[in-house]
Design an enzyme around this catalytic site. Structure first.
Site, PDB file in Angstrom:
ATOM      1  N   CYS A 101      13.326  18.460  28.985  1.00 29.23           N
ATOM      2  CA  CYS A 101      14.027  17.179  29.100  1.00 29.23           C
ATOM      3  C   CYS A 101      13.145  16.140  29.807  1.00 29.23           C
ATOM      4  CB  CYS A 101      15.369  17.373  29.791  1.00 29.23           C
ATOM      5  SG  CYS A 101      16.494  15.958  29.591  1.00 29.23           S
ATOM      6  N   HIS A 200      17.791  21.603  26.998  1.00 29.41           N
ATOM      7  CA  HIS A 200      17.690  22.513  28.147  1.00 29.41           C
ATOM      8  C   HIS A 200      17.825  23.960  27.685  1.00 29.41           C
ATOM      9  CE1 HIS A 200      17.865  19.597  31.530  1.00 29.41           C
ATOM     10  NE2 HIS A 200      18.355  18.822  30.572  1.00 29.41           N
ATOM     11  N   GLU A 202      17.045  26.614  29.138  1.00 34.61           N
ATOM     12  CA  GLU A 202      17.419  27.551  30.211  1.00 34.61           C
ATOM     13  C   GLU A 202      18.910  27.868  30.186  1.00 34.61           C
ATOM     14  OE1 GLU A 202      17.500  23.467  32.344  1.00 34.61           O
ATOM     15  OE2 GLU A 202      16.522  24.419  30.623  1.00 34.61           O
TER      16      GLU A 202
END
Length: 237
Positions: A101, A200, A202
């Site tokens: 990001c 994102h 993650e």
């Protein structure tokens, strides 16, 4: 063989919850995370790591690329300075970088590119979502390294950004766009390995294609550690 160590920059506000997620993804990929953030007594040391992740967070100041500040921007100048230096030093040393990001935007800026500060004002056809849930469709560009890593089928990802890549930095190619044409991923075309994704991954650790993004960085970091070609190591995924 020991796990490659990856330095991970995080926000001072949200790092306490984001770093464990990133570290978990790195562990699954065969690496080990080390938390970095501005305002601490211990300065990040690139001698101690084999790779770098520049994490998400606030907008990047237009001072770094000659843009004009918009009133809606939320800035973190100390973090800007820290991450700019980390990415520039990593590129000079040949250390691989993954930008997430804000991190994708910082990678582009350090390599000489610029940003759209009001991304959705520029790309009015792009679906404006703001959620960690997968609600945004992204098209991976064919014949890119990201396509090799994660495949060419459309991805459904999350989105928490207001800025986006405008002019590409040196040696960067577009690796993905959304339905409205907004750039969603960039990648470096030569060593050291560098990939920036606007979403994102993650938060999407349950998705094989998103785990592959972290595995690519860890493979590149292992190659850096062994003084081998990083792109060839990534291409073996």
């Amino acid at each position: 063989m020991s796990r490659p160590v990856i330095g991970v920059t995080v926000s001072r506000r949200s790092g306490w919850r984001i770093f464990p997620l990133v570290a978990f993804n790195l562990w699954l990929a065969g690496g080990r995370g080390r938390k970095w953030q501005s305002g601490t007594d211990t300065a990040p040391d690139l001698d101690d790591v084999d790779g770098v992740i520049i994490g998400g967070g606030d907008d990047i100041s237009p001072d770094l690329y000659g843009g004009q500040l918009v009133t809606s921007a939320r800035l973190e100048p100390a973090r800007d300075a820290l991450e700019h230096d980390i990415v520039a030093d990593a590129m000079e040393r040949g250390i691989p970088v993954l930008g997430i990001c804000r991190g994708a935007q910082m990678l582009n800026v350090v390599l000489g590119g610029s940003l759209h500060q009001d991304a959705y004002g520029t790309y009015t056809a792009s679906k404006h979502v703001w959620t960690i849930l997968p609600r945004k469709r992204v098209m991976v560009t064919a014949e890119t390294r990201l396509a090799h890593i994660a495949g060419t089928a459309p991805m459904i990802v999350n989105a928490l950004h207001s800025q986006a890549v405008d002019r590409l930095g040196c040696d960067l190619n577009v690796a993905a766009r959304d339905d409205g044409g907004m750039i969603q991923a960039v990648e470096r075309t030569k060593d050291p390995f560098a990939l920036g994704v606007q979403w994102h991954p993650e938060h999407l650790f349950y998705a094989k294609r998103q785990r592959a993004v972290f595995r690519a960085l860890v493979n590149a970091a292992a190659a850096y550690k062994a003084n081998r070609s990083q792109l060839k190591a990534v291409d073996r995924i």
